[in-house]
Design a protein around this motif. Sequence first.
Motif, PDB file in Angstrom:
ATOM      1  N   MET A   1       0.848  -1.188   0.000  1.00 19.51           N
ATOM      2  CA  MET A   1       0.000   0.000   0.000  1.00 19.51           C
ATOM      3  C   MET A   1       0.889   1.244   0.000  1.00 19.51           C
ATOM      4  SD  MET A   1      -2.910   1.201   2.755  1.00 19.51           S
ATOM      5  CE  MET A   1      -3.972  -0.160   2.393  1.00 19.51           C
ATOM      6  N   LYS A   2       0.572   2.188  -0.885  1.00 20.46           N
ATOM      7  CA  LYS A   2       1.340   3.430  -0.993  1.00 20.46           C
ATOM      8  C   LYS A   2       1.070   4.323   0.222  1.00 20.46           C
ATOM      9  CE  LYS A   2       2.963   2.698  -5.160  1.00 20.46           C
ATOM     10  NZ  LYS A   2       4.351   2.623  -5.483  1.00 20.46           N
ATOM     11  N   ARG A   3       2.155   4.944   0.706  1.00 14.59           N
ATOM     12  CA  ARG A   3       2.075   5.794   1.899  1.00 14.59           C
ATOM     13  C   ARG A   3       2.190   7.263   1.499  1.00 14.59           C
ATOM     14  NH1 ARG A   3       6.129   5.439   5.318  1.00 14.59           N
ATOM     15  NH2 ARG A   3       4.848   5.761   7.150  1.00 14.59           N
ATOM     16  N   ILE A   4       1.242   8.065   1.977  1.00 16.46           N
ATOM     17  CA  ILE A   4       1.221   9.495   1.683  1.00 16.46           C
ATOM     18  C   ILE A   4       1.322  10.266   2.993  1.00 16.46           C
ATOM     19  CG2 ILE A   4      -0.158  11.402   0.749  1.00 16.46           C
ATOM     20  CD1 ILE A   4      -1.433   9.358  -1.162  1.00 16.46           C
ATOM     21  N   LEU A   5       2.206  11.265   3.006  1.00 11.02           N
ATOM     22  CA  LEU A   5       2.320  12.140   4.170  1.00 11.02           C
ATOM     23  C   LEU A   5       1.671  13.475   3.828  1.00 11.02           C
ATOM     24  CD1 LEU A   5       3.387  12.664   7.033  1.00 11.02           C
ATOM     25  CD2 LEU A   5       5.510  13.498   5.988  1.00 11.02           C
ATOM     26  N   ILE A   6       0.663  13.841   4.627  1.00  9.20           N
ATOM     27  CA  ILE A   6      -0.004  15.136   4.495  1.00  9.20           C
ATOM     28  C   ILE A   6       0.676  16.102   5.461  1.00  9.20           C
ATOM     29  CG2 ILE A   6      -2.154  16.407   4.837  1.00  9.20           C
ATOM     30  CD1 ILE A   6      -3.618  13.720   4.300  1.00  9.20           C
ATOM     31  N   ILE A   7       1.197  17.195   4.930  1.00  6.71           N
ATOM     32  CA  ILE A   7       1.863  18.201   5.759  1.00  6.71           C
ATOM     33  C   ILE A   7       1.010  19.460   5.683  1.00  6.71           C
ATOM     34  CG2 ILE A   7       4.000  19.448   6.177  1.00  6.71           C
ATOM     35  CD1 ILE A   7       4.825  16.924   3.971  1.00  6.71           C
ATOM     36  N   GLU A   8       0.245  19.682   6.740  1.00  8.07           N
ATOM     37  CA  GLU A   8      -0.790  20.732   6.759  1.00  8.07           C
ATOM     38  C   GLU A   8      -1.078  21.096   8.203  1.00  8.07           C
ATOM     39  OE1 GLU A   8      -3.523  23.281   6.337  1.00  8.07           O
ATOM     40  OE2 GLU A   8      -3.182  22.364   4.373  1.00  8.07           O
ATOM     41  N   ASP A   9      -1.116  22.392   8.523  1.00  9.20           N
ATOM     42  CA  ASP A   9      -1.350  22.795   9.910  1.00  9.20           C
ATOM     43  C   ASP A   9      -2.819  22.800  10.304  1.00  9.20           C
ATOM     44  OD1 ASP A   9      -1.466  24.993   8.105  1.00  9.20           O
ATOM     45  OD2 ASP A   9      -1.285  26.411   9.759  1.00  9.20           O
ATOM     46  N   ALA A  10      -3.737  22.835   9.360  1.00  8.44           N
ATOM     47  CA  ALA A  10      -5.165  22.863   9.681  1.00  8.44           C
ATOM     48  C   ALA A  10      -5.722  21.442   9.798  1.00  8.44           C
ATOM     49  CB  ALA A  10      -5.932  23.626   8.608  1.00  8.44           C
ATOM     50  N   ARG A  14      -6.477  18.400   6.921  1.00  8.07           N
ATOM     51  CA  ARG A  14      -5.844  17.064   6.977  1.00  8.07           C
ATOM     52  C   ARG A  14      -6.919  15.982   6.969  1.00  8.07           C
ATOM     53  NH1 ARG A  14      -2.945  19.422  11.216  1.00  8.07           N
ATOM     54  NH2 ARG A  14      -3.886  17.971  12.698  1.00  8.07           N
ATOM     55  N   LEU A  15      -7.964  16.171   7.744  1.00  9.25           N
ATOM     56  CA  LEU A  15      -9.061  15.204   7.805  1.00  9.25           C
ATOM     57  C   LEU A  15      -9.758  15.079   6.450  1.00  9.25           C
ATOM     58  CD1 LEU A  15     -10.670  13.322   9.695  1.00  9.25           C
ATOM     59  CD2 LEU A  15     -12.155  15.266  10.184  1.00  9.25           C
ATOM     60  N   TYR A  16      -9.963  16.194   5.779  1.00  8.61           N
ATOM     61  CA  TYR A  16     -10.589  16.203   4.452  1.00  8.61           C
ATOM     62  C   TYR A  16      -9.758  15.385   3.459  1.00  8.61           C
ATOM     63  CZ  TYR A  16     -12.285  18.105  -0.005  1.00  8.61           C
ATOM     64  OH  TYR A  16     -12.766  18.256  -1.284  1.00  8.61           O
ATOM     65  N   TYR A  17      -8.442  15.629   3.404  1.00  9.36           N
ATOM     66  CA  TYR A  17      -7.569  14.881   2.485  1.00  9.36           C
ATOM     67  C   TYR A  17      -7.553  13.395   2.841  1.00  9.36           C
ATOM     68  CZ  TYR A  17      -5.637  19.462   1.108  1.00  9.36           C
ATOM     69  OH  TYR A  17      -5.468  20.741   0.670  1.00  9.36           O
ATOM     70  N   ARG A  18      -7.476  13.099   4.123  1.00  5.95           N
ATOM     71  CA  ARG A  18      -7.484  11.701   4.575  1.00  5.95           C
ATOM     72  C   ARG A  18      -8.771  11.016   4.107  1.00  5.95           C
ATOM     73  NH1 ARG A  18      -5.171   8.473   8.523  1.00  5.95           N
ATOM     74  NH2 ARG A  18      -3.893  10.148   9.365  1.00  5.95           N
ATOM     75  N   GLY A  19      -9.893  11.709   4.253  1.00  9.98           N
ATOM     76  CA  GLY A  19     -11.190  11.161   3.858  1.00  9.98           C
ATOM     77  C   GLY A  19     -11.305  10.902   2.361  1.00  9.98           C
ATOM     78  N   ILE A  20     -10.504  11.591   1.572  1.00 13.20           N
ATOM     79  CA  ILE A  20     -10.479  11.369   0.125  1.00 13.20           C
ATOM     80  C   ILE A  20      -9.526  10.226  -0.229  1.00 13.20           C
ATOM     81  CG2 ILE A  20      -9.775  12.382  -2.091  1.00 13.20           C
ATOM     82  CD1 ILE A  20     -10.620  15.138  -0.867  1.00 13.20           C
ATOM     83  N   LEU A  21      -8.364  10.198   0.391  1.00 20.49           N
ATOM     84  CA  LEU A  21      -7.306   9.273  -0.026  1.00 20.49           C
ATOM     85  C   LEU A  21      -7.406   7.865   0.561  1.00 20.49           C
ATOM     86  CD1 LEU A  21      -4.405  11.845   0.108  1.00 20.49           C
ATOM     87  CD2 LEU A  21      -5.465  10.890  -1.947  1.00 20.49           C
ATOM     88  N   GLU A  30       0.107  12.060   8.906  1.00 19.76           N
ATOM     89  CA  GLU A  30      -0.008  13.512   8.959  1.00 19.76           C
ATOM     90  C   GLU A  30       1.141  14.145   9.726  1.00 19.76           C
ATOM     91  OE1 GLU A  30      -3.749  14.390  10.816  1.00 19.76           O
ATOM     92  OE2 GLU A  30      -4.877  13.138   9.423  1.00 19.76           O
ATOM     93  N   ALA A  31       1.455  15.385   9.340  1.00 19.06           N
ATOM     94  CA  ALA A  31       2.388  16.234  10.071  1.00 19.06           C
ATOM     95  C   ALA A  31       1.798  17.642  10.066  1.00 19.06           C
ATOM     96  CB  ALA A  31       3.756  16.232   9.410  1.00 19.06           C
ATOM     97  N   VAL A  32       1.975  18.370  11.173  1.00 20.31           N
ATOM     98  CA  VAL A  32       1.361  19.697  11.287  1.00 20.31           C
ATOM     99  C   VAL A  32       2.269  20.829  10.806  1.00 20.31           C
ATOM    100  CG1 VAL A  32      -0.199  18.985  13.130  1.00 20.31           C
ATOM    101  CG2 VAL A  32       2.023  19.978  13.701  1.00 20.31           C
ATOM    102  N   ASN A  33       3.533  20.528  10.506  1.00 26.23           N
ATOM    103  CA  ASN A  33       4.449  21.538   9.964  1.00 26.23           C
ATOM    104  C   ASN A  33       5.643  20.835   9.319  1.00 26.23           C
ATOM    105  OD1 ASN A  33       6.605  21.131  11.997  1.00 26.23           O
ATOM    106  ND2 ASN A  33       5.127  22.032  13.407  1.00 26.23           N
TER     107      ASN A  33
END
Length: 124
Positions: A1-10, A14-21, A30-33
């Motif tokens: 399974m491909k791993r994606i790191l979301i780097i976003e402070d909001a 992050r939840l929106y992108y996670r819900g799509i991917l 996820e990372a906040v900065n």
Amino acid sequence: MKRILIIEDAATVRLYYRGILEPVGYQVEEAVNGVEALEKVLAHPYDLYLVDISMPKLDGYGFLKELRQLAVPQVPAIMISTLARAEDRRRAYEAGANYYLLKPTRPEQLVAPVVLLLNLASPK
């Protein structure tokens, strides 16, 4: 399974992108900065990065510049921002982005470049 790191402070973004991917088969972290993201990258490589520009501690430009100098597998990065000027896009590509998306992003606008870049990075 491909791993994606979301780097976003909001957190909501992050939840929106996670819900799509996640529903389409990607493992999401996820990372906040940018600083937290670099720590995660050094601990375990990812297959793709979704990077916000405006973040505390280390912004998206700084994160990508640092990332591209590390001795880790270099994988695609998509910069996602509300900044719409040509200058913002230029800076993103100079920092090491492979694609630039504007917020707000619809699900299909996010999934299409993710699939494309992941397939280009690791053809079957």
